[in-house]
Scaffold this motif. Structure first.
Motif, PDB file in Angstrom:
ATOM      1  N   ASP A  60       0.295  -1.018  -0.080  1.00  0.00           N
ATOM      2  CA  ASP A  60       0.300  -0.118   0.166  1.00  0.00           C
ATOM      3  C   ASP A  60       1.057   1.122  -0.124  1.00  0.00           C
ATOM      4  OD1 ASP A  60      -2.649  -1.628   0.025  1.00  0.00           O
ATOM      5  OD2 ASP A  60      -1.846  -1.343   2.605  1.00  0.00           O
ATOM      6  N   PHE A  61       0.668   2.521  -0.821  1.00  0.00           N
ATOM      7  CA  PHE A  61       1.178   3.384  -0.609  1.00  0.00           C
ATOM      8  C   PHE A  61       0.785   4.808  -1.489  1.00  0.00           C
ATOM      9  CE2 PHE A  61       4.130   1.542  -4.244  1.00  0.00           C
ATOM     10  CZ  PHE A  61       3.979   2.425  -4.878  1.00  0.00           C
ATOM     11  N   GLU A  62       1.012   5.485  -1.611  1.00  0.00           N
ATOM     12  CA  GLU A  62      -0.389   6.696  -2.517  1.00  0.00           C
ATOM     13  C   GLU A  62       1.533   7.535  -2.765  1.00  0.00           C
ATOM     14  OE1 GLU A  62      -3.103   8.738  -1.365  1.00  0.00           O
ATOM     15  OE2 GLU A  62      -4.433   7.103  -1.756  1.00  0.00           O
ATOM     16  N   VAL A  63       1.400   8.102  -3.858  1.00  0.00           N
ATOM     17  CA  VAL A  63       2.073   9.411  -4.415  1.00  0.00           C
ATOM     18  C   VAL A  63       1.623  10.662  -5.522  1.00  0.00           C
ATOM     19  CG1 VAL A  63       4.398   9.244  -6.143  1.00  0.00           C
ATOM     20  CG2 VAL A  63       3.986   7.573  -5.067  1.00  0.00           C
ATOM     21  N   ALA A  64       2.050  11.465  -4.806  1.00  0.00           N
ATOM     22  CA  ALA A  64       1.187  12.487  -4.481  1.00  0.00           C
ATOM     23  C   ALA A  64       1.811  13.568  -5.813  1.00  0.00           C
ATOM     24  CB  ALA A  64       1.870  13.658  -3.386  1.00  0.00           C
ATOM     25  N   ARG A  65       1.091  14.711  -6.207  1.00  0.00           N
ATOM     26  CA  ARG A  65       1.529  14.582  -8.213  1.00  0.00           C
ATOM     27  C   ARG A  65       2.598  15.572  -7.603  1.00  0.00           C
ATOM     28  NH1 ARG A  65      -2.627  13.191 -11.732  1.00  0.00           N
ATOM     29  NH2 ARG A  65      -4.767  12.706 -10.120  1.00  0.00           N
ATOM     30  N   GLY A  66       3.621  15.378  -8.614  1.00  0.00           N
ATOM     31  CA  GLY A  66       4.833  16.684  -8.647  1.00  0.00           C
ATOM     32  C   GLY A  66       5.082  16.100  -7.924  1.00  0.00           C
ATOM     33  N   SER A  67       5.964  15.115  -7.263  1.00  0.00           N
ATOM     34  CA  SER A  67       6.438  15.161  -6.327  1.00  0.00           C
ATOM     35  C   SER A  67       8.079  13.334  -6.455  1.00  0.00           C
ATOM     36  CB  SER A  67       6.331  14.560  -4.882  1.00  0.00           C
ATOM     37  OG  SER A  67       5.234  12.951  -4.990  1.00  0.00           O
ATOM     38  N   ILE A  68       8.247  13.597  -5.882  1.00  0.00           N
ATOM     39  CA  ILE A  68       9.620  12.316  -5.944  1.00  0.00           C
ATOM     40  C   ILE A  68       9.318  11.403  -4.967  1.00  0.00           C
ATOM     41  CG2 ILE A  68      12.165  11.528  -6.146  1.00  0.00           C
ATOM     42  CD1 ILE A  68      12.368  14.284  -7.270  1.00  0.00           C
ATOM     43  N   PHE A  69       8.544  10.812  -4.878  1.00  0.00           N
ATOM     44  CA  PHE A  69       8.767   9.101  -4.195  1.00  0.00           C
ATOM     45  C   PHE A  69       9.556   8.220  -4.317  1.00  0.00           C
ATOM     46  CE2 PHE A  69       6.383   5.144  -2.759  1.00  0.00           C
ATOM     47  CZ  PHE A  69       6.012   5.632  -1.807  1.00  0.00           C
ATOM     48  N   ALA A  70      10.660   7.926  -3.516  1.00  0.00           N
ATOM     49  CA  ALA A  70      11.800   6.742  -3.823  1.00  0.00           C
ATOM     50  C   ALA A  70      10.957   5.472  -2.217  1.00  0.00           C
ATOM     51  CB  ALA A  70      12.827   7.252  -2.640  1.00  0.00           C
ATOM     52  N   LEU A  71      11.527   4.415  -3.397  1.00  0.00           N
ATOM     53  CA  LEU A  71      11.261   3.464  -3.473  1.00  0.00           C
ATOM     54  C   LEU A  71      12.207   2.648  -2.725  1.00  0.00           C
ATOM     55  CD1 LEU A  71       8.181   0.455  -2.694  1.00  0.00           C
ATOM     56  CD2 LEU A  71       8.727   0.280  -4.870  1.00  0.00           C
ATOM     57  N   LEU A  72      12.811   1.926  -1.237  1.00  0.00           N
ATOM     58  CA  LEU A  72      13.980   1.556  -1.409  1.00  0.00           C
ATOM     59  C   LEU A  72      13.711   0.036  -1.166  1.00  0.00           C
ATOM     60  CD1 LEU A  72      15.679   4.168   0.942  1.00  0.00           C
ATOM     61  CD2 LEU A  72      15.804   3.703  -1.345  1.00  0.00           C
ATOM     62  N   GLY A  73      14.508  -0.761  -1.127  1.00  0.00           N
ATOM     63  CA  GLY A  73      14.638  -2.397  -1.022  1.00  0.00           C
ATOM     64  C   GLY A  73      15.859  -2.910  -1.541  1.00  0.00           C
ATOM     65  N   SER A  74      16.039  -3.856  -0.659  1.00  0.00           N
ATOM     66  CA  SER A  74      17.461  -4.580  -1.126  1.00  0.00           C
ATOM     67  C   SER A  74      16.751  -5.780  -2.320  1.00  0.00           C
ATOM     68  CB  SER A  74      17.944  -5.746  -0.010  1.00  0.00           C
ATOM     69  OG  SER A  74      16.293  -6.350   0.572  1.00  0.00           O
ATOM     70  N   ASN A  75      18.000  -6.316  -3.131  1.00  0.00           N
ATOM     71  CA  ASN A  75      17.612  -7.070  -4.210  1.00  0.00           C
ATOM     72  C   ASN A  75      16.797  -8.074  -4.160  1.00  0.00           C
ATOM     73  OD1 ASN A  75      19.067  -5.786  -6.695  1.00  0.00           O
ATOM     74  ND2 ASN A  75      20.818  -6.777  -5.295  1.00  0.00           N
ATOM     75  N   GLY A  76      15.523  -7.890  -4.401  1.00  0.00           N
ATOM     76  CA  GLY A  76      14.931  -9.103  -4.398  1.00  0.00           C
ATOM     77  C   GLY A  76      13.971  -9.239  -3.544  1.00  0.00           C
ATOM     78  N   ALA A  77      13.849  -7.455  -3.151  1.00  0.00           N
ATOM     79  CA  ALA A  77      12.649  -6.834  -2.264  1.00  0.00           C
ATOM     80  C   ALA A  77      11.582  -7.309  -2.575  1.00  0.00           C
ATOM     81  CB  ALA A  77      12.864  -5.476  -1.754  1.00  0.00           C
ATOM     82  N   GLY A  78      11.076  -6.755  -4.382  1.00  0.00           N
ATOM     83  CA  GLY A  78      10.190  -6.948  -5.307  1.00  0.00           C
ATOM     84  C   GLY A  78       9.747  -5.375  -5.804  1.00  0.00           C
TER      85      GLY A  78
END
Length: 267
Positions: A26-44
């Motif tokens: 679950d997550f949302e990304v606001a318009r005109g923003s930078i959203f970073a999805l972090l995770g190790s290798n294989g995290a998805g």
């Protein structure tokens, strides 16, 4: 699900045979923003991006891009987005300008030559525009790749580990380009393994681990999750990256470039 967000994801699940990669994201990304999805290798991370860019169907859950379902209206979603993968998708035999013209023609845009010239200027590639891409540096290829992804003015851009394999100078070039995109209203979802990349670029950061989002917030909010650290005063030594940028004359461009100073450090 919110209609004010550029991207809205609820309960996203995906498995590969017996391997459940996403277990209700679950997550949302606001318009005109930078959203970073972090995770190790294989995290998805890449799996999530492939679903959001309509390249992969989820097993369960819902995902909207610009209020449009990535499953029910995939064609409409593809018209509004662009995807830049881990490796630059450029034709090395063609010149930079020819690559841009080709994509503009594929998108059936009028005056593809003018579109190409405008992007070459925007991404500081005018002098290299007539050269074959095989002669480009890693940073130049990545800038060209992102320029190609902007053809057609997508409202949402997915950058899947865009600085993988780049040297420090090239990585800073990409950071500059990403910041310029959002300054002009483009929404960016960025996946990365580099924590400093998320620190410098992202408005919000989500950490994907074990198939779910275990933390989501601004950098300040994430820092507040940890107990206060004991403060000790030590002499700060320059990092290897700072030394490299200083010696190569790129220190002024780097957001972290600075000399050794005495300051507080957390331990």
């Amino acid at each position: 699900m919110s209609t004010t967000a550029a991207i809205s994801v609820r309960g996203l699940e995906k498995s590969y045979k017996d391997n459940q990669v996403l277990k209700g994201v679950d997550f949302e990304v606001a318009r005109g923003s930078i959203f970073a999805l972090l995770g190790s290798n294989g995290a998805g991370k890449t799996t999530a991006v492939r679903i959001l860019s309509t390249l992969l169907r989820p097993d369960a859950g819902t995902a909207l891009v610009d209020d449009v379902s990535v499953v029910d209206d995939a064609a409409q979603v593809r018209e509004a987005i662009s995807l830049t993968g881990q490796f630059a998708a450029v034709d090395e035999i063609l010149s930079g300008r020819e690559n841009l013209i080709l994509v503009a023609k594929l998108r059936h845009l009028p005056s593809p030559g003018d579109v190409a010239d405008g992007l070459l200027a925007r991404f500081d590639l005018v002098e290299a525009g007539a050269r074959k891409v095989a002669t480009y540096s890693g940073g130049m290829r990545r800038r060209l790749d992102i320029a190609m992804s902007l053809i057609g003015s997508p409202s949402v851009i997915f950058l899947d580990e865009p600085t993988t394999g780049l040297d420090p100078e090239a990585r800073l070039e990409v950071w500059r380009v990403v910041k310029e995109l959002t300054a002009q209203g483009t929404t960016v979802l960025l996946t990365t393994q580099y924590l400093e990349e998320a620190e410098h670029l992202a408005d919000r950061i989500a950490i994907l681990h074990g198939g779910t989002i275990i933390a989501n917030g601004t950098l300040a909010e994430l820092k507040a999750l940890l107990p206060p650290a004991q403060v000790e005063y030590v002499e700060k030594q320059p990092s290897l990256e700072e030394i490299f940028l200083s010696l190569t004359g790129s220190a002024a461009q780097g957001p972290t470039a600075q000399g050794p100073t005495a300051q507080g450090a957390q331990s």
